[in-house]
Design a protein around this motif. Structure first.
Motif, PDB file in Angstrom:
ATOM      1  N   ALA A 354       0.824  -1.209   0.000  1.00 31.83           N
ATOM      2  CA  ALA A 354       0.000   0.000   0.000  1.00 31.83           C
ATOM      3  C   ALA A 354       0.856   1.256   0.000  1.00 31.83           C
ATOM      4  CB  ALA A 354      -0.930  -0.009   1.213  1.00 31.83           C
ATOM      5  N   ILE A 355       1.916   1.252   0.809  1.00 34.39           N
ATOM      6  CA  ILE A 355       2.798   2.426   0.863  1.00 34.39           C
ATOM      7  C   ILE A 355       3.502   2.618  -0.471  1.00 34.39           C
ATOM      8  CG2 ILE A 355       4.924   3.292   1.921  1.00 34.39           C
ATOM      9  CD1 ILE A 355       3.986   2.011   4.549  1.00 34.39           C
ATOM     10  N   GLU A 401      11.966   8.054   7.601  1.00 33.39           N
ATOM     11  CA  GLU A 401      11.122   8.923   6.772  1.00 33.39           C
ATOM     12  C   GLU A 401       9.723   8.339   6.604  1.00 33.39           C
ATOM     13  OE1 GLU A 401      13.005   9.759   3.087  1.00 33.39           O
ATOM     14  OE2 GLU A 401      14.752  10.761   4.000  1.00 33.39           O
ATOM     15  N   ARG A 402       9.633   7.065   6.290  1.00 35.53           N
ATOM     16  CA  ARG A 402       8.320   6.444   6.137  1.00 35.53           C
ATOM     17  C   ARG A 402       7.611   6.306   7.477  1.00 35.53           C
ATOM     18  NH1 ARG A 402      10.098   1.944   1.595  1.00 35.53           N
ATOM     19  NH2 ARG A 402       9.277   3.064  -0.232  1.00 35.53           N
ATOM     20  N   ILE A 403       8.355   6.063   8.534  1.00 34.12           N
ATOM     21  CA  ILE A 403       7.743   6.016   9.873  1.00 34.12           C
ATOM     22  C   ILE A 403       7.071   7.350  10.174  1.00 34.12           C
ATOM     23  CG2 ILE A 403       8.343   6.136  12.328  1.00 34.12           C
ATOM     24  CD1 ILE A 403       8.110   3.337  11.627  1.00 34.12           C
ATOM     25  N   LYS A 404       7.746   8.425   9.885  1.00 32.41           N
ATOM     26  CA  LYS A 404       7.220   9.757  10.168  1.00 32.41           C
ATOM     27  C   LYS A 404       5.975  10.054   9.349  1.00 32.41           C
ATOM     28  CE  LYS A 404       8.662  14.614   9.887  1.00 32.41           C
ATOM     29  NZ  LYS A 404       9.791  15.516   9.548  1.00 32.41           N
ATOM     30  N   ARG A 405       5.936   9.562   8.119  1.00 32.81           N
ATOM     31  CA  ARG A 405       4.838   9.907   7.227  1.00 32.81           C
ATOM     32  C   ARG A 405       3.639   8.977   7.365  1.00 32.81           C
ATOM     33  NH1 ARG A 405       5.063  10.459   0.597  1.00 32.81           N
ATOM     34  NH2 ARG A 405       2.914  11.189   0.363  1.00 32.81           N
ATOM     35  N   TYR A 406       3.883   7.696   7.543  1.00 33.58           N
ATOM     36  CA  TYR A 406       2.791   6.726   7.460  1.00 33.58           C
ATOM     37  C   TYR A 406       2.426   6.081   8.797  1.00 33.58           C
ATOM     38  CZ  TYR A 406       3.906   7.051   2.494  1.00 33.58           C
ATOM     39  OH  TYR A 406       4.142   7.513   1.223  1.00 33.58           O
ATOM     40  N   PHE A 407       3.127   6.432   9.859  1.00 35.77           N
ATOM     41  CA  PHE A 407       2.855   5.809  11.152  1.00 35.77           C
ATOM     42  C   PHE A 407       2.730   6.885  12.232  1.00 35.77           C
ATOM     43  CE2 PHE A 407       4.872   2.608   8.618  1.00 35.77           C
ATOM     44  CZ  PHE A 407       4.306   1.395   9.010  1.00 35.77           C
ATOM     45  N   LYS A 418      -1.140   4.861   9.858  1.00 30.37           N
ATOM     46  CA  LYS A 418      -2.077   5.976   9.808  1.00 30.37           C
ATOM     47  C   LYS A 418      -3.302   5.631   8.965  1.00 30.37           C
ATOM     48  CE  LYS A 418       1.110   9.812  10.667  1.00 30.37           C
ATOM     49  NZ  LYS A 418       1.696  11.056  10.138  1.00 30.37           N
ATOM     50  N   LYS A 419      -4.360   6.401   9.217  1.00 32.52           N
ATOM     51  CA  LYS A 419      -5.642   6.148   8.574  1.00 32.52           C
ATOM     52  C   LYS A 419      -5.545   6.233   7.061  1.00 32.52           C
ATOM     53  CE  LYS A 419     -10.490   7.555   8.999  1.00 32.52           C
ATOM     54  NZ  LYS A 419     -11.411   8.541   9.606  1.00 32.52           N
ATOM     55  N   LEU A 420      -4.668   7.088   6.557  1.00 33.64           N
ATOM     56  CA  LEU A 420      -4.485   7.255   5.121  1.00 33.64           C
ATOM     57  C   LEU A 420      -4.220   5.916   4.444  1.00 33.64           C
ATOM     58  CD1 LEU A 420      -3.802   8.954   2.534  1.00 33.64           C
ATOM     59  CD2 LEU A 420      -1.450   9.042   3.398  1.00 33.64           C
ATOM     60  N   ILE A 421      -3.399   5.074   5.075  1.00 31.95           N
ATOM     61  CA  ILE A 421      -3.047   3.772   4.497  1.00 31.95           C
ATOM     62  C   ILE A 421      -4.043   2.705   4.929  1.00 31.95           C
ATOM     63  CG2 ILE A 421      -1.246   2.009   4.356  1.00 31.95           C
ATOM     64  CD1 ILE A 421      -0.537   4.590   2.955  1.00 31.95           C
ATOM     65  N   ARG A 422      -4.491   2.743   6.170  1.00 33.06           N
ATOM     66  CA  ARG A 422      -5.400   1.704   6.654  1.00 33.06           C
ATOM     67  C   ARG A 422      -6.712   1.691   5.874  1.00 33.06           C
ATOM     68  NH1 ARG A 422      -4.799   3.412  11.930  1.00 33.06           N
ATOM     69  NH2 ARG A 422      -7.061   3.561  12.177  1.00 33.06           N
ATOM     70  N   GLU A 423      -7.166   2.855   5.446  1.00 33.81           N
ATOM     71  CA  GLU A 423      -8.432   2.915   4.710  1.00 33.81           C
ATOM     72  C   GLU A 423      -8.348   2.257   3.337  1.00 33.81           C
ATOM     73  OE1 GLU A 423      -9.416   7.028   4.672  1.00 33.81           O
ATOM     74  OE2 GLU A 423     -10.598   6.925   6.520  1.00 33.81           O
TER      75      GLU A 423
END
Length: 995
Positions: A354-355, A401-407, A418-423
């Motif tokens: 997904a990421i 970097e990905r931790i900061k953006r997606y978690f 984060k909800k952006l990816i979980r949805e």
């Protein structure tokens, strides 16, 4: 897990060198056993781990044939004394790891500070830490390398500590058929690490540290002794015992493992047998029949796969930069991308895809709708994937970097997607072999699943994958997997990372392909589950509202959504609402009576925009040819689950004045004129309301715009502050763990120093030696209680110069002698006397530190008064006896029994025989005895030595050669190890011989 039902009684244990049937084993098995070496145990701990380690090694024998590696969170700037502390609790050598050292059995290796530790071919490798404090995961890093290097020979133990470091290491060790042991929370000072490891469900034993060694030894001995396969994975047909296990698992879990690869199944069954120390597989079958829990554990063991975020990062990079852009080329902007990840386990791979898709869309400037399906046979793993919550150790795989953006980081230190990816994702339990597949897929990511499946299952699975994919769809396999003979179904896109593209099916090679029935129904059912849950929540919430309204005195009202549609009516609202003409509608604005519609529409807009209650008072509502005065209230309902956006519209009649109508043209008589007037009035009202609404909206829009800018600025500042705080929190947490470890080490050292100090105090007190320590300025640093008898010292005198204090010593200047010692560093010793007549041996020596630095002098006074007085008394006694010896009338001679020389004699002895003292001292006993036989003197001496004494008559020769008859009284005398004969004689005749 140590409290589970006991396994059946196992066979009698036999020592490894006496295994029955070992002589008949194939040479390959013996070679494999030799190559396998000794078990290596990786122990991870953090805060509170020192106490657990001490208990563990106290109970651990020193000859178990196991190597240990300790990995702790250590302060990078603090020298660790852990090896010294642990050495007191074990006879095994405890060493700090040196780079490149090869591990030995029955040795303990401790990671040094500020280093990262890995293992390669049994050799420990050190590397410098490159990440800042708070982001290092030394336990996970080592356990992963241990699993890769030692496979089933690896054992991991997680002890007390905070955070989640070690959790991914447990997964890695278990994925390679190793063993995992965790400290129970009751005995842990800090339960974070043990709790996270146990939550994986992969711990074989959960025990206090002191009970771990016994279980560890039982496991390692049994696993080593029974390494030869007890079930032949290539034997055909499948052994009966293995078939029975498949039947028991199918009955318990509804899943059939009979077509999975038998070598993998057999290894994992053997590992469970090792855990329970069961030798015979038939015994294990009986144990499975009795223990449902063991069936569940074995089921989970069979599903264990090594998974992590972005496994094989280069493969995901190829997918993101080469495969996906080519796949999306030419697709419309609103194109929906569908992806299926079968065997998703705990979700790491699905979220990774997904990421990668999200980043690919951003890089090519597309806004396509992404929908991913993650499925797995393990419902517990699916629940974990759906939660999207992972330990902090994923940082090593995901990157900062990905931790900061997606978690987002939770309070307990774990990271949530984060909800952006979980949805984007829908997770569901599914057996890819027998359940309907997802269809119309653009990408099917099935990595490292088919390696566990037998050839027959792989042949059945690949056509299903072909059917599920769209034309030109992508199949993404693991690096060690292939499509086998299905080359007519898929074309190779990337050889190294096993990426394939779907081919059109023009062949009849698969005429017997049976797809699971009704795939679309299954897919729709999965996708409607969230909607069903939402509807259930909505009905539950409305029932709650209905109950509240019925039990209150609320006026007639309606519950409407943000579109104005009524979903619940309370009370009699016919005076205010009526069905509109034409197509039936539940929109409350369309049903509102004349005089209410405009204000109701405006009020709903206000509430929808500002989420605040709006009240319109004294509205003139037309009803049955007359009018009603109504107060209209519209207020939002507190958002709760599915009640998001709902409002309550309340109608309350009043007796107040009606709303005034504006003066218009006189109405003509008749019904038609009256209608025109009413319409004019209504139109004017609408214009006024619209003008007011426009002004309010313009004002609100400006305020919202300004507020939005402020909020955006504030949000950026808060985000920056949050990132700084998050970094500081991680650093503080890491520092806290390191400080706890250092504090435990220092506490142990303090206890050791306290004990040593007590020993020194008791030693100094028991020697009764007066001692005083002076620094380089000759100021008092420390003194023993006995020193008070020489110098009247008290506790406040510490730090005072020695010259300020008077001593009871006569003619002794302590300051002067001490300065001499500091000057030449030579030890000085002298006898001194005190005013009360006591004698002392005074020694002054330099005070040297362990670094050979001079920091003063040490003065000791040994009381020798008793010895001095004894010496004086001895001197007087010796003088007295010497006088008696010389004045005796008999002759006394002391003779060395070995050399026969005369050692001591009195005056009477030499004068009686006519010799001077000098002459007589040079003679032997043979020179003065006149015996007929030379051996007679020797016989006399031997008889004296054997009997202790003797009395006999003999003849002595004088200096003139005359013979004198004497009576000899001889006794044996021992001085040290030497023996002497003391002879006393008197003349028998003539009495004056020799004169």
């Amino acid at each position: 897990m140590a409290k589970e039902k006991q396994p059946p009684e196992r066979k009698k244990t036999v020592s490894p060198d006496k295994i029955p049937g070992d002589a008949g084993k194939p040479a390959a098995v013996k070679k494999d056993q030799t190559r396998r070496g000794f078990p290596i145990v990786g122990i991870g701990s953090s805060a509170g781990g020192l106490e657990a380690l001490e208990k563990f090694f106290k109970a651990m024998p020193s000859n178990a044939g196991i190597g240990f590696v300790l990995v702790l969170h250590l302060d990078p700037k603090h020298i660790s004394i852990l090896p010294e502390l642990l050495q007191k609790h074990t006879e095994m050598p405890v060493r700090q790891v040196a780079d490149g050292v090869r591990m030995q059995a029955d040795h303990v290796y401790v990671i040094p500070p500020n280093k990262e530790l890995t293992i390669l071919n049994g050799t420990l490798q050190l590397m410098d830490l490159v990440l800042p404090r708070g982001t290092n995961l030394p336990i996970d890093n080592f356990l992963r390398s241990l699993a890769q290097d030692q496979a089933r020979n690896a054992v991991c133990i997680i002890l007390s500590g905070t955070g989640t470091d070690g959790t991914l290491g447990v997964r890695a060790v278990k994925g390679e058929l190793g063993m995992a042991m965790v400290q129970d929370e009751e005995s842990s000072k800090y339960g974070g690490m043990p709790r996270s490891a146990v939550a994986t469900g992969l711990a074989d034993y959960v025990l206090p540290p002191e009970k771990m060694p016994e279980q560890l030894i039982n496991y390692t001995r049994h696993a080593t002794r029974t390494f030869a396969p007890r079930v032949d994975p290539v034997e055909e047909p499948t052994p009966q015992a293995l078939q029975k296990i498949f039947v028991l698992l199918r009955a318990r879990t509804k899943h059939d493992f009979s077509l999975y690869k038998k070598n993998t199944i057999c290894r994992r069954i053997e590992r469970r047998m090792n855990v329970h120390q069961i030798d015979d597989i038939s015994d294990y079958v009986r144990y499975l029949q009795k223990s449902d829990r063991e069936s569940d554990v074995l089921f989970k063991e069979l599903l264990i796969g090594v998974t992590n975020f972005f496994r094989d990062p280069e493969a995901f990079q190829v997918l993101q930069t080469e495969i996906l852009p080519a796949m999306l080329k030419g697709k419309p902007d609103d194109y929906g991308v569908r992806v299926w990840v079968p065997g998703c386990s705990s979700g790491e791979e699905a979220y990774s895809v997904a990421i990668v898709l999200q980043e690919c869309m951003e890089s090519i400037g597309r806004q396509s709708h992404l929908q991913l399906f993650g499925t797995d046979i393990d419902e517990v793993a699916v629940d974990g994937a759906r939660a999207g919550l992972y330990p902090e150790s994923i940082l090593a795989d995901v990157g900062p970097e990905r931790i900061k953006r997606y978690f987002s980081k939770e309070e307990d230190g774990r990271y949530r997607v984060k909800k952006l990816i979980r949805e984007m994702l829908v997770f569901a339990p599914q057996n890819v072999i027998k359940d309907p597949p997802f269809t119309k897929l653009d990408l099917l990511c099935c990595r490292n699943l088919m390696i566990y499946l037998g050839g027959e299952l792989q042949k059945r699975l690949l056509p299903i994958f072909h059917y599920s994919l769209k034309p030109d769809g992508i199949l993404f396999l693991g690096s060690s997997e292939s499509i086998g003979p299905a080359t007519d179904l898929f074309a190779l896109e990337h050889k190294k990372w096993k990426i394939f593209r779907r081919k059109p099916s023009s062949s009849s090679a698969y005429p017997m392909l049976h797809l699971p029935a009704q795939p679309e129904t299954y897919e729709a059912r999965d996708l409607l589950v969230p909607e069903a849950v939402r509807r259930a929540e909505e009905m539950s919430a409305l029932q709650l509202v209905e109950t509240i309204l019925q039990q209150s005195d609320t006026p007639p009202c309606a519950i409407v959504n943000d579109a104005g549609n009524a979903i619940y009516i309370h009370g009699r609202t016919g005076r205010y609402l009526e069905p509109a003409e034409g197509k039936a509608s539940v929109n409350i604005i369309e049903m509102a009576r004349r005089g209410l519609k405009v204000e109701l529409a405006a009020a709903i807009r206000q509430v929808t925009t500002f989420k605040q209650e709006t009240v319109c008072r004294n509205l003139d509502v037309q009803y049955n040819g007359g009018s009603l005065t109504v107060n209209l209230t519209v207020k939002p309902i507190v958002e709760y689950g599915s009640m998001h956006g709902l409002m309550m519209v309340i109608f309350e009649e009043t007796a107040g004045p009606s709303k005034k109508r504006r003066a218009g043209k006189p109405a003509a008589k008749g019904h038609k004129s009256k209608s025109v007037g009413e319409l004019d009035q209504e139109l004017n009202d609408i214009r006024e309301n619209l003008q007011t609404t426009i002004e309010e909206l313009e004002t609100s829009n400006e305020e919202l715009k300004s507020l939005n800018e402020e909020l955006q600025s504030t949000n950026e500042e808060l985000q920056s502050t949050n990132e700084e705080l998050e970094t500081s929190k991680e650093e503080l947490q890491s520092l806290n763990e390191e400080s706890a470890t250092v504090n435990a080490e220092l506490q142990a050292r303090i206890q050791e120093l306290s004990k040593t100090n007590d020993d020194m105090k008791n030693l100094l007190d028991s020697t009764e030696i007066a001692t005083v320590f002076l620094d380089n300025e000759l100021q008092i640093r420390f003194f023993t209680p006995r020193m008070k008898t020489i110098i009247p010292l008290t506790a406040p005198d510490t730090g005072r110069p020695i010259s300020h204090l008077a001593s009871s010593l006569i003619s002794t200047n302590l300051e002067e002698v001490s300065r001499q010692v500091l000057g030449d560093l030579a030890v000085r010793e002298a006898e001194v006397v005190s005013e009360d007549g006591r004698h002392f041996t005074m020694r002054i020596r330099p005070y040297r530190t362990t670094a050979n630095v001079i920091e003063g002098v040490v003065i000791t006074f040994e009381d020798i008064t008793r010895r001095k007085r004894a010496d004086i008394a001895l001197e007087k006694s010796e003088e007295r006896f010497r006088l008696l010896f010389e004045l005796a009338s008999d002759s006394f001679v002391l003779v060395d029994a070995e050399t026969r020389t005369i050692v001591e004699f009195n005056r009477q002895a030499h004068e009686n025989l006519g010799y001077t003292r000098e002459e007589f001292g040079k003679l032997t006993i043979r020179d003065i005895e006149a015996q007929e036989s030379p051996d007679e003197t020797a016989n006399h001496i031997e008889r004296i030595l054997s009997q202790g004494s003797d009395i006999f008559e003999s003849r002595h020769r004088t200096r003139n050669g005359e013979l004198v008859d004497v009576q000899v009284d001889a006794k044996q005398v021992s001085i040290g190890e030497r023996k002497f004969v003391l002879s006393t004689w008197r003349n028998l005749w003539p009495p004056d011989a020799g004169k």
